[in-house]
Design an enzyme around this catalytic site. Structure first.
Site, PDB file in Angstrom:
ATOM      1  N   GLY A  52      29.696  45.861  44.784  1.00 53.62           N
ATOM      2  CA  GLY A  52      30.865  45.566  44.317  1.00 53.62           C
ATOM      3  C   GLY A  52      31.429  46.276  43.305  1.00 53.62           C
ATOM      4  N   TYR A  54      31.429  46.261  40.082  1.00 49.58           N
ATOM      5  CA  TYR A  54      30.770  46.167  39.142  1.00 49.58           C
ATOM      6  C   TYR A  54      29.257  45.841  39.109  1.00 49.58           C
ATOM      7  CZ  TYR A  54      35.355  46.166  36.983  1.00 49.58           C
ATOM      8  OH  TYR A  54      36.733  46.342  36.875  1.00 49.58           O
ATOM      9  N   ASP A 172      39.142  31.893  45.829  1.00 54.76           N
ATOM     10  CA  ASP A 172      39.112  33.001  46.432  1.00 54.76           C
ATOM     11  C   ASP A 172      38.585  32.754  47.918  1.00 54.76           C
ATOM     12  OD1 ASP A 172      39.722  35.663  46.911  1.00 54.76           O
ATOM     13  OD2 ASP A 172      37.678  36.177  45.742  1.00 54.76           O
TER      14      ASP A 172
END
Length: 314
Positions: A52, A54, A172
């Site tokens: 991802g 981070y 999401d």
């Protein structure tokens, strides 16, 4: 101003039917990551199964049970105050979900969360041997049959209904955050980086509904009220995203799409889309209900379970 928060990468995980499901007490009352000097019975190497913005996700196993796991590592250098708050929220939501009956039927299962001596953060989940719904959908560029989409949407709606019943909104929902578990033959909802509680207790001890003004989620799936920066009901945002998801599964295309993001957001705010021609009247009615611009007119997850589309002969 609207605050744009970026979700950590979702981790797919699975439930081994032979294992006894135990939801560890993962969060202290102040929602701080437990600091551990050991790996807490988990082993993982350098095999990366996902990345991802981070985070990095590794494949591993729980030594005592040999249960396959996914370990998401967020390096300390990436843990800003805002991101750490988001991680704490994600873990707290997943911990609550883990305590729900049959949670493993619908969701990724959290096993543990901790930090090490270097202040790196780790989130450990059960591993799902399966495939993202995104990959399944892209293998059918002109869309899936209405019968198949109905089977998929029923499972996804049931998961969303469980969340909403427990005052949680995902915020999401998209193809990439749904995974097909090849063992259970079910679709499961993953990645709770944007999830939120939709109610709270006020100073009088009464339950009140929370509203949000955050711009969060993925651009093709965001609801008009988010685009317009209006305070909104996060559950209704999930319902809109279900409409985008269903449309995409039916057609292989987004109902609102443009390479120019400003034009895309304007079309979402206006809510103008073209209904697919080859669908049953009930499926078209469902899309119209889900993709209503006025969020107060969108149905709830509970009422959608009784929609006529589920029972018609296809």
């Amino acid at each position: 101003p609207v605050c744009v928060l970026y979700s950590l990468m979702g981790v797919a995980a699975s439930f081994d039917q032979k294992q006894t499901s135990k939801c560890a007490s993962l969060i202290q009352s102040h929602l701080a990551l437990k600091n551990k000097t050991s790996d807490h019975g988990f082993t993982w190497g350098n095999k990366i199964i996902g990345t991802g913005e981070y985070s990095t996700v590794y494949r591993g196993y729980q030594r005592e049970s040999r249960l396959p796991i996914a370990v998401k590592k967020i390096q300390a250098k990436n843990l800003t105050k805002v991101r750490k708050t988001r991680i704490m929220n994600e873990i707290a939501i997943m911990n609550q979900i883990c305590k729900l009956p049959d949670h493993d039927k619908y969701f990724v299962t959290l096993l543990d969360a901790f930090s090490d001596d270097l202040a790196n953060a780790f989130i450990v989940t059960k591993f799902i041997e399966g495939q993202e719904l995104y990959k399944i959908a892209t293998a059918h560029p002109t869309g899936l049959s209405e019968r198949v989409v109905r089977q998929m949407m029923r499972q996804i709606l049931l998961a969303v209904h469980v969340l909403h019943q427990n005052d949680i909104a995902h915020r999401d929902i998209k193809l990439e955050n749904i995974i097909f578990d090849k063992d259970s033959k079910r679709l499961k909802l993953i990645d709770f980086g944007f999830a939120t509680k939709t109610s709270s207790i006020n100073s009088n001890g009464n339950k009140v509904q929370n509203s949000s003004s955050l711009f969060c989620g993925s651009v093709h799936y965001v609801a008009p009220e988010i685009v317009l920066e209006q305070p909104h009901d996060s559950k209704k945002v999930d319902i809109w995203a279900l409409g985008v998801l269903a449309y995409t599964l039916f057609t292989g295309e987004f109902p609102f799409d443009n390479s120019n993001q400003q034009i895309l957001l304007k079309s979402i705010a206006n809510g103008n889309f073209t209904l697919p021609r080859n669908l049953s009247p009930e499926a078209k009615a469902l899309l119209n209900d889900l993709l209503l611009v006025n969020p107060t007119k969108r149905p709830s997850a509970a009422s959608l379970l009784h929609h006529s589309w589920w029972t018609i002969e296809l």
